[in-house]
Motif scaffolding. Structure first.
Motif, PDB file in Angstrom:
ATOM      1  N   GLU A  64       0.807  -1.217   0.000  1.00  0.00           N
ATOM      2  CA  GLU A  64       0.000   0.000   0.000  1.00  0.00           C
ATOM      3  C   GLU A  64       0.838   1.263   0.000  1.00  0.00           C
ATOM      4  OE1 GLU A  64      -2.954  -0.035   3.032  1.00  0.00           O
ATOM      5  OE2 GLU A  64      -3.747  -2.011   2.486  1.00  0.00           O
ATOM      6  N   ASN A  66       2.555   2.679   2.354  1.00  0.00           N
ATOM      7  CA  ASN A  66       2.444   3.515   3.551  1.00  0.00           C
ATOM      8  C   ASN A  66       3.357   3.050   4.673  1.00  0.00           C
ATOM      9  OD1 ASN A  66       1.104   1.150   4.170  1.00  0.00           O
ATOM     10  ND2 ASN A  66      -0.520   2.158   5.349  1.00  0.00           N
ATOM     11  N   ARG A  92       4.494   2.747  17.670  1.00  0.00           N
ATOM     12  CA  ARG A  92       3.471   3.322  18.547  1.00  0.00           C
ATOM     13  C   ARG A  92       2.803   4.537  17.906  1.00  0.00           C
ATOM     14  NH1 ARG A  92       3.518   2.593  23.991  1.00  0.00           N
ATOM     15  NH2 ARG A  92       3.417   4.848  24.371  1.00  0.00           N
ATOM     16  N   TYR A  94       2.590   5.145  14.670  1.00  0.00           N
ATOM     17  CA  TYR A  94       1.900   4.745  13.433  1.00  0.00           C
ATOM     18  C   TYR A  94       1.335   3.325  13.587  1.00  0.00           C
ATOM     19  CZ  TYR A  94       4.723   8.627  11.669  1.00  0.00           C
ATOM     20  OH  TYR A  94       5.332   9.861  11.476  1.00  0.00           O
ATOM     21  N   PRO A  95       0.362   3.123  14.480  1.00  0.00           N
ATOM     22  CA  PRO A  95      -0.117   1.760  14.752  1.00  0.00           C
ATOM     23  C   PRO A  95      -0.811   1.093  13.566  1.00  0.00           C
ATOM     24  CG  PRO A  95      -1.548   3.386  15.795  1.00  0.00           C
ATOM     25  CD  PRO A  95      -0.354   4.131  15.289  1.00  0.00           C
ATOM     26  N   ASP A  96      -1.295   1.886  12.617  1.00  0.00           N
ATOM     27  CA  ASP A  96      -2.015   1.328  11.469  1.00  0.00           C
ATOM     28  C   ASP A  96      -1.148   1.223  10.223  1.00  0.00           C
ATOM     29  OD1 ASP A  96      -4.369   1.189  12.998  1.00  0.00           O
ATOM     30  OD2 ASP A  96      -4.846   3.282  12.550  1.00  0.00           O
ATOM     31  N   ARG A  97       0.152   1.412  10.393  1.00  0.00           N
ATOM     32  CA  ARG A  97       1.054   1.348   9.238  1.00  0.00           C
ATOM     33  C   ARG A  97       2.152   0.320   9.530  1.00  0.00           C
ATOM     34  NH1 ARG A  97       2.084   7.605   7.388  1.00  0.00           N
ATOM     35  NH2 ARG A  97       3.180   6.486   5.709  1.00  0.00           N
ATOM     36  N   PRO A  98       2.602  -0.407   8.515  1.00  0.00           N
ATOM     37  CA  PRO A  98       3.693  -1.364   8.738  1.00  0.00           C
ATOM     38  C   PRO A  98       5.011  -0.649   8.976  1.00  0.00           C
ATOM     39  CG  PRO A  98       3.134  -1.259   6.408  1.00  0.00           C
ATOM     40  CD  PRO A  98       2.110  -0.430   7.126  1.00  0.00           C
ATOM     41  N   TYR A 128       4.778  -5.914  19.038  1.00  0.00           N
ATOM     42  CA  TYR A 128       4.122  -4.974  18.125  1.00  0.00           C
ATOM     43  C   TYR A 128       3.786  -5.692  16.825  1.00  0.00           C
ATOM     44  CZ  TYR A 128       5.465  -1.282  21.342  1.00  0.00           C
ATOM     45  OH  TYR A 128       5.590  -0.488  22.464  1.00  0.00           O
ATOM     46  N   SER A 129       2.496  -5.834  16.567  1.00  0.00           N
ATOM     47  CA  SER A 129       2.060  -6.599  15.395  1.00  0.00           C
ATOM     48  C   SER A 129       2.330  -5.887  14.084  1.00  0.00           C
ATOM     49  CB  SER A 129       0.562  -6.901  15.505  1.00  0.00           C
ATOM     50  OG  SER A 129      -0.195  -5.686  15.554  1.00  0.00           O
ATOM     51  N   ASN A 130       2.628  -4.601  14.115  1.00  0.00           N
ATOM     52  CA  ASN A 130       2.892  -3.859  12.876  1.00  0.00           C
ATOM     53  C   ASN A 130       4.380  -3.727  12.580  1.00  0.00           C
ATOM     54  OD1 ASN A 130       3.144  -2.095  15.119  1.00  0.00           O
ATOM     55  ND2 ASN A 130       2.815  -0.296  13.828  1.00  0.00           N
TER      56      ASN A 130
END
Length: 348
Positions: A64, A66, A92, A94-98, A128-130
């Motif tokens: 994506e 990002n 932390r 950018y929790p919605d970004r890899p 951290y899953s990302n």
């Protein structure tokens, strides 16, 4: 009756041909896609029509455009706490970004399980899953870019600043291939950067190479790579990093002038004021490791560059020291801070 039988036979033949054709083209697409994905980065190219997942690779994770990109261009596999803090702080903020850490010393990642096992070696990041880890293969990364002919003929043993020069080259190639935001591993994130396309000023007259954001295959990145090769002077510190940014920005837009702490526009990209990442300039880098009577708020900053290259003394964050860097660790990378504080067995 005979006519009906003939029509039915023709119908069956059409169905059979359609099935054979569909199977052929799905297999053909599989082999074409499989040939395009580098061996070292693909899991398995699977047939989505059968409900199986696609490849697990940096290409997949960053598809994506990002991602937040970090890298290690040496074989080091025990990064200091500042590197781990930089990556954790980005995860932390950018929790919605890899958040992807490319490491030269990392073995090939062939499956998702391989990646998870690699991450387990870094306990402050594993929760951290990302956060993702992938190997950095410079020769393949630079392929099909203006940097590849330079890389094929350069002799690393004769380069004074090879670690840094190779890092300069890789950041351009990573941005060209994946897009997103690149950050040096001594940059602690404070809050999200609101723009997707930006470069930053280090001082009022010099551009920065430590943090920048562009889309994949953005033409400006190609110009950075061309300038890198055309003006290569590996023996001059900074000539291939901030020097490239400064030369290209100046050539395309003239040297932007800041009349306040506001950012300025250079064409379609933002040119950030030095306050965004460099509120403490490099001559004062030790300030991060000192006790402040009144802690700065850094309200005008998105992240802080801690000038690790200047740190020849090997200064590090010491729990209980009450220094500025300790406060940053406590707030921006609490898992890393807690790990150090517990004095567990670590290479930090």
């Amino acid at each position: 009756m005979l006519k009906e039988i003939q029509l039915f036979a023709i119908f069956l033949m059409m169905v059979a041909l359609g099935f054979i054709s569909n199977t052929y083209f799905r297999q053909k697409s599989y082999h074409i896609l499989n040939a395009l994905v580098p061996n070292e980065s693909k899991l398995v190219i699977m047939d989505n029509t059968n409900g199986m997942s696609s490849s697990f690779s940096a290409n997949t994770i960053l598809r994506e455009g990002n991602g937040i990109l970090f890298m290690e261009t040496t074989d080091r596999m025990d990064p200091p706490s500042l590197v781990l803090c930089a990556i954790e702080s980005a995860a932390r903020v950018y929790p919605d970004r890899p958040v992807v850490f490319f490491m030269k010393g990392l073995e090939n990642i062939n499956t998702e399980e391989d990646e998870k096992r690699a991450r387990q070696h870094f306990p402050t990041l594993s929760s951290y899953s990302n956060v993702y880890l992938f190997p950095l293969r410079m020769d393949q990364l630079l392929d099909e870019t203006p940097l590849k002919p330079w890389f094929d003929k350069v002799n690393p043993e004769k380069e004074v600043y090879w670690t840094h020069v190779s890092s300069d080259a890789c950041r351009f190639a990573l941005m060209w291939k994946y897009g997103g935001i690149y950050m040096d591993a001594d940059v602690i994130s404070l809050r999200p950067i609101p723009q997707d396309h930006f470069v930053a000023a280090e001082t009022l007259t010099y551009a920065s190479s430590s943090v920048f954001g562009l889309s994949s295959h953005y033409q400006l990145t190609w110009q950075f790579m061309e300038n890198f090769v055309e003006n290569y002077r590996g023996e001059i510190w900074g000539h291939q990093g901030p020097g490239v940014f400064t030369r290209v920005v100046k050539k395309l837009y003239g040297m932007p002038v800041f009349n306040s702490t506001d950012d300025v526009m250079c064409g379609n990209i933002s040119y950030f004021h030095p306050q965004r990442f460099y509120p403490i300039l490099y001559p004062a880098w030790r300030s991060y490791f000192e006790v402040w009577q009144n802690l700065p708020t850094f309200n005008d900053s998105y992240a802080l560059h801690l000038w690790n290259f200047m740190n020849k003394e090997g200064k590090s964050m010491v729990p209980g020291s009450n220094t500025l860097v300790e406060h940053l660790y406590q707030k921006q990378c609490p898992t890393t801070y807690g790990y150090i504080l517990r004095n567990e067995k670590t290479h930090l």
